[in-house]
Design a protein around this motif. Sequence first.
Motif, PDB file in Angstrom:
ATOM      1  N   TRP A 118       0.818  -1.217   0.000  1.00  0.00           N
ATOM      2  CA  TRP A 118       0.000   0.000   0.000  1.00  0.00           C
ATOM      3  C   TRP A 118       0.849   1.262   0.000  1.00  0.00           C
ATOM      4  O   TRP A 118       0.459   2.266  -0.630  1.00  0.00           O
ATOM      5  CB  TRP A 118      -0.919  -0.022   1.215  1.00  0.00           C
ATOM      6  N   ASP A 119       1.978   1.256   0.698  1.00  0.00           N
ATOM      7  CA  ASP A 119       2.804   2.460   0.739  1.00  0.00           C
ATOM      8  C   ASP A 119       3.377   2.776  -0.636  1.00  0.00           C
ATOM      9  O   ASP A 119       3.375   3.949  -1.068  1.00  0.00           O
ATOM     10  CB  ASP A 119       3.921   2.293   1.769  1.00  0.00           C
ATOM     11  N   LEU A 120       3.852   1.755  -1.340  1.00  0.00           N
ATOM     12  CA  LEU A 120       4.373   1.992  -2.689  1.00  0.00           C
ATOM     13  C   LEU A 120       3.265   2.384  -3.654  1.00  0.00           C
ATOM     14  O   LEU A 120       3.494   3.155  -4.598  1.00  0.00           O
ATOM     15  CB  LEU A 120       5.093   0.741  -3.191  1.00  0.00           C
ATOM     16  N   ALA A 121       2.053   1.868  -3.427  1.00  0.00           N
ATOM     17  CA  ALA A 121       0.928   2.262  -4.278  1.00  0.00           C
ATOM     18  C   ALA A 121       0.620   3.743  -4.117  1.00  0.00           C
ATOM     19  O   ALA A 121       0.382   4.447  -5.112  1.00  0.00           O
ATOM     20  CB  ALA A 121      -0.298   1.416  -3.936  1.00  0.00           C
ATOM     21  N   LEU A 122       0.651   4.250  -2.878  1.00  0.00           N
ATOM     22  CA  LEU A 122       0.391   5.677  -2.652  1.00  0.00           C
ATOM     23  C   LEU A 122       1.516   6.533  -3.225  1.00  0.00           C
ATOM     24  O   LEU A 122       1.258   7.592  -3.820  1.00  0.00           O
ATOM     25  CB  LEU A 122       0.224   5.951  -1.161  1.00  0.00           C
ATOM     26  N   LEU A 123       2.752   6.097  -3.050  1.00  0.00           N
ATOM     27  CA  LEU A 123       3.870   6.862  -3.604  1.00  0.00           C
ATOM     28  C   LEU A 123       3.822   6.884  -5.127  1.00  0.00           C
ATOM     29  O   LEU A 123       4.126   7.908  -5.757  1.00  0.00           O
ATOM     30  CB  LEU A 123       5.197   6.264  -3.122  1.00  0.00           C
ATOM     31  N   THR A 124       3.456   5.763  -5.738  1.00  0.00           N
ATOM     32  CA  THR A 124       3.337   5.733  -7.196  1.00  0.00           C
ATOM     33  C   THR A 124       2.204   6.610  -7.671  1.00  0.00           C
ATOM     34  O   THR A 124       2.335   7.340  -8.666  1.00  0.00           O
ATOM     35  CB  THR A 124       3.110   4.288  -7.671  1.00  0.00           C
ATOM     36  N   LEU A 178      -5.723   3.377   5.830  1.00  0.00           N
ATOM     37  CA  LEU A 178      -5.245   4.239   4.745  1.00  0.00           C
ATOM     38  C   LEU A 178      -4.635   5.516   5.300  1.00  0.00           C
ATOM     39  O   LEU A 178      -3.573   5.961   4.843  1.00  0.00           O
ATOM     40  CB  LEU A 178      -6.396   4.557   3.791  1.00  0.00           C
ATOM     41  N   LEU A 179      -5.290   6.131   6.285  1.00  0.00           N
ATOM     42  CA  LEU A 179      -4.736   7.336   6.897  1.00  0.00           C
ATOM     43  C   LEU A 179      -3.429   7.048   7.610  1.00  0.00           C
ATOM     44  O   LEU A 179      -2.512   7.883   7.614  1.00  0.00           O
ATOM     45  CB  LEU A 179      -5.746   7.930   7.880  1.00  0.00           C
ATOM     46  N   ARG A 180      -3.326   5.875   8.227  1.00  0.00           N
ATOM     47  CA  ARG A 180      -2.093   5.518   8.923  1.00  0.00           C
ATOM     48  C   ARG A 180      -0.928   5.377   7.933  1.00  0.00           C
ATOM     49  O   ARG A 180       0.176   5.869   8.182  1.00  0.00           O
ATOM     50  CB  ARG A 180      -2.309   4.214   9.695  1.00  0.00           C
TER      51      ARG A 180
END
Length: 416
Positions: free
Chosen positions: A140-146, A227-229
């Motif tokens: 999820w973190d890489l998805a948000l960064l992408t 998601l917020l975390r």
Amino acid sequence: METDTDEGPQLGSEPEVQVPNNVSNHLTTGLINYIHTTGRYTSGINLFEKLRTRDMEVSSLLARVMISADEEVQAVRLLHDAIAKLPMDYSLLDCQATFCQSKGRLDWALECAKRGVTAAPSEFATWAKLAEVYVGLEQWDLALLTLNSCPMFTYQDKDIPRMPDPARILLPVLPESMLDEIDDPPGHYDEVHPSLRKLHASGYKGTFFKAYSILTEVTAKIGWDQLLRIRSQVFVMEEEYRSEKQINHNPNPNASTTALRGTPSPGINGTASDGHPDGEADLQTDDEETLNEKQSLPSSPPDSTTIADESIEKPEHTITPEVVKSGNEDESLNSSNSKYTQFHNKRLCERWLDNLFMVLYEDLRIYTIWRTDMARAQSESSDYRKSAEEWEILGELAERLHHFPEAVEAYQACLR
């Protein structure tokens, strides 16, 4: 048709494509849709085989038609040969990544999507595909960064005159066709709650619509709180940036004040080490006493709006590059990076993505109110009445949030 394909880029392309080419334009999009609708895959394969002799880039279109025609072995061979000749063609890499996704080989799809981003870093489709693969891999973190790195394009609507929205709609009905049992009362179609009119996500198109769809897919899988975390872990939040900046501006605090108050370390989203927001730790005891007194008094049942506000946390703003680089700041985050050791592994969130989080919060709040009111009406064995237009808006809302059973339920209620 073979001679007209060379003029396809002149017709423009979908809003997700920055530069139209022989593969991505309205003509080829119409051809693919026509072939899928009519099922004339043999004719489509023959057409793109002839075009492929003149332009190797058309191999991606030919492979898509072959996959739809259940000729996957030939499509894989075609993609292999075409990528060997055009290793940096992002359309071929995107087609290959999509095929690997459909077969559940997300590890292979990830490599193809990464190569697609390297081949066309200015195209939205390559970044969106990489974000989708990360979502499938539950990174999820890489998805948000992408998603934060996606190049966003302003939506260009069709060049046609647009009439303003009417103030009200009147659909006259013949007197002999009126039936009191099925007809709605006068003004029934105008009864739309103002909160349903203010859902900005319903107007998203182009790249913003696709990015919002990826964000809602992540929310449907992991939940809003998670998601917020993750958002606070990968992006620099406004509150923690301000507090860190204030600490750097005051490196030597008063010793007596420190001894009296202590030095709680700031946490994520401007929270202290005990988990409470800054400035609220001193009032914790008083708040608990007041809360105990209120609990002893009888209280009325909370309404759905209160339940939604309590169950869905409102997202805090992230610090955007515009704020960091503005003239109002005394120091830049990039120029004094050595001071901000807390932010070494964090990124600055783009303003458009920060706005998407706020719009998503409003969608989730309205959805929670709707489901709470409906569950309460069912428990009380009472009718939950909405106008047809309201049911349609709620159906679109549930569909945007990937709650498809609830969307079907709303659309069915719209037709009753």
